[in-house]
Design an enzyme around this catalytic site. Structure first.
Site, PDB file in Angstrom:
ATOM      1  N   ASP A  43       0.843  -1.201   0.000  1.00 32.16           N
ATOM      2  CA  ASP A  43       0.000   0.000   0.000  1.00 32.16           C
ATOM      3  C   ASP A  43       0.872   1.243   0.000  1.00 32.16           C
ATOM      4  O   ASP A  43       1.694   1.428   0.893  1.00 32.16           O
ATOM      5  CB  ASP A  43      -0.893  -0.009   1.241  1.00 32.16           C
ATOM      6  CG  ASP A  43      -1.775   1.226   1.301  1.00 32.16           C
ATOM      7  OD1 ASP A  43      -2.949   1.126   0.888  1.00 32.16           O
ATOM      8  OD2 ASP A  43      -1.295   2.289   1.748  1.00 32.16           O
ATOM      9  N   TYR A  48       2.652  10.005  -0.353  1.00 29.43           N
ATOM     10  CA  TYR A  48       3.771   9.448   0.415  1.00 29.43           C
ATOM     11  C   TYR A  48       5.115   9.746  -0.253  1.00 29.43           C
ATOM     12  O   TYR A  48       6.164   9.550   0.360  1.00 29.43           O
ATOM     13  CB  TYR A  48       3.632   7.949   0.588  1.00 29.43           C
ATOM     14  CG  TYR A  48       2.382   7.466   1.276  1.00 29.43           C
ATOM     15  CD1 TYR A  48       1.491   8.324   1.913  1.00 29.43           C
ATOM     16  CD2 TYR A  48       2.077   6.109   1.276  1.00 29.43           C
ATOM     17  CE1 TYR A  48       0.340   7.856   2.524  1.00 29.43           C
ATOM     18  CE2 TYR A  48       0.936   5.628   1.882  1.00 29.43           C
ATOM     19  CZ  TYR A  48       0.070   6.500   2.507  1.00 29.43           C
ATOM     20  OH  TYR A  48      -1.064   6.003   3.103  1.00 29.43           O
ATOM     21  N   LYS A  73      -3.101   5.698  -4.020  1.00 29.11           N
ATOM     22  CA  LYS A  73      -4.207   6.625  -3.793  1.00 29.11           C
ATOM     23  C   LYS A  73      -3.941   7.947  -4.501  1.00 29.11           C
ATOM     24  O   LYS A  73      -2.815   8.444  -4.486  1.00 29.11           O
ATOM     25  CB  LYS A  73      -4.368   6.869  -2.290  1.00 29.11           C
ATOM     26  CG  LYS A  73      -4.633   5.610  -1.501  1.00 29.11           C
ATOM     27  CD  LYS A  73      -4.462   5.862  -0.011  1.00 29.11           C
ATOM     28  CE  LYS A  73      -4.030   4.622   0.711  1.00 29.11           C
ATOM     29  NZ  LYS A  73      -2.611   4.295   0.538  1.00 29.11           N
ATOM     30  N   HIS A 106      -7.801   9.356  -1.996  1.00 26.50           N
ATOM     31  CA  HIS A 106      -7.192   9.376  -0.664  1.00 26.50           C
ATOM     32  C   HIS A 106      -8.068  10.073   0.375  1.00 26.50           C
ATOM     33  O   HIS A 106      -8.220   9.582   1.491  1.00 26.50           O
ATOM     34  CB  HIS A 106      -5.827  10.054  -0.732  1.00 26.50           C
ATOM     35  CG  HIS A 106      -4.892   9.630   0.338  1.00 26.50           C
ATOM     36  ND1 HIS A 106      -3.552   9.459   0.118  1.00 26.50           N
ATOM     37  CD2 HIS A 106      -5.074   9.335   1.636  1.00 26.50           C
ATOM     38  CE1 HIS A 106      -2.960   9.073   1.229  1.00 26.50           C
ATOM     39  NE2 HIS A 106      -3.870   8.993   2.176  1.00 26.50           N
TER      40      HIS A 106
END
Length: 147
Positions: A43, A48, A73, A106
Site C-alpha cells: 500500500d 507518500y 491513492k 485518498h
C-alpha cells in the site's frame, strides 16, 4: 494468505505492507524485505512520495507482477478529472507497472467527482483492477456512492 473478494470479483490479500512515512531512499529495501517474508499486498500513495521505491521493488523482487497486489491513492492536489487522469498515468510510471490493483481517492476534498470519473475511465481501460475511496465519512461516501 487469506483473501477477501472485492465487489467486482478481484481477490485482495487481507494483510498488506504499508509504506506511509517510509523515506523514499529506503522504500525499495523495505518493500523487498516485506516481500521476502511473504507480503504480497503493498500500500502506497501519491502523497507518500515513495511510489518510485515501490516500483523499483516490484521490478527487482523476482516475482511475477500478478503475484503482487499494489494499492495507491490519488492525492487531493490531483483532484478533478484532468489532474487525476494525469496523476494516474504518473503513478503507473513511478510504480513501473501496466496496472494498479486498487486505486483509491485518498480523501474527499476538491473535485472528487471528477477524480472518480478519471478512475472509472482507467478501470474501463484495464489500467486499474478495482477502484474505491479512503477516509470518507458516511456523508461523503453516500454522496459519491450515488454516482
Amino acid at each position: 494468505m487469506n483473501y477477501i473478494t472485492l465487489n467486482n470479483g478481484v481477490k485482495m490479500p487481507q494483510l498488506g505492507y504499508g509504506v506511509y512515512q517510509t523515506p523514499p531512499a529506503e522504500t525499495e529495501r523495505c518493500v523487498l524485505d516485506a516481500i521476502s517474508v511473504g507480503y504480497r499486498s503493498i500500500d502506497t500513495a501519491q502523497a507518500y512520495n515513495n511510489e518510485e521505491g515501490v516500483g523499483a521493488a516490484i521490478q527487482n523482487c523476482g516475482l511475477p507482477r500478478e503475484e503482487l497486489f499494489i494499492t495507491t491513492k490519488v492525492w487531493i492536489s490531483n483532484a478533478g478529472y484532468e489532474k487525476a487522469k494525469t496523476s494516474i498515468q504518473d503513478s503507473l510510471k513511478k510504480l513501473r507497472t501496466d496496472y494498479i490493483d486498487l486505486l483509491l481517492i485518498h480523501q474527499p476534498f476538491g473535485d472528487y467527482y471528477g477524480t472518480y470519473r478519471a478512475m472509472e475511465e482507467a478501470y474501463r481501460a484495464g489500467k486499474v483492477r478495482a477502484i474505491g475511496v479512503s477516509n470518507f465519512y458516511p456523508d461523503r461516501f453516500i454522496d459519491i456512492a450515488n454516482l
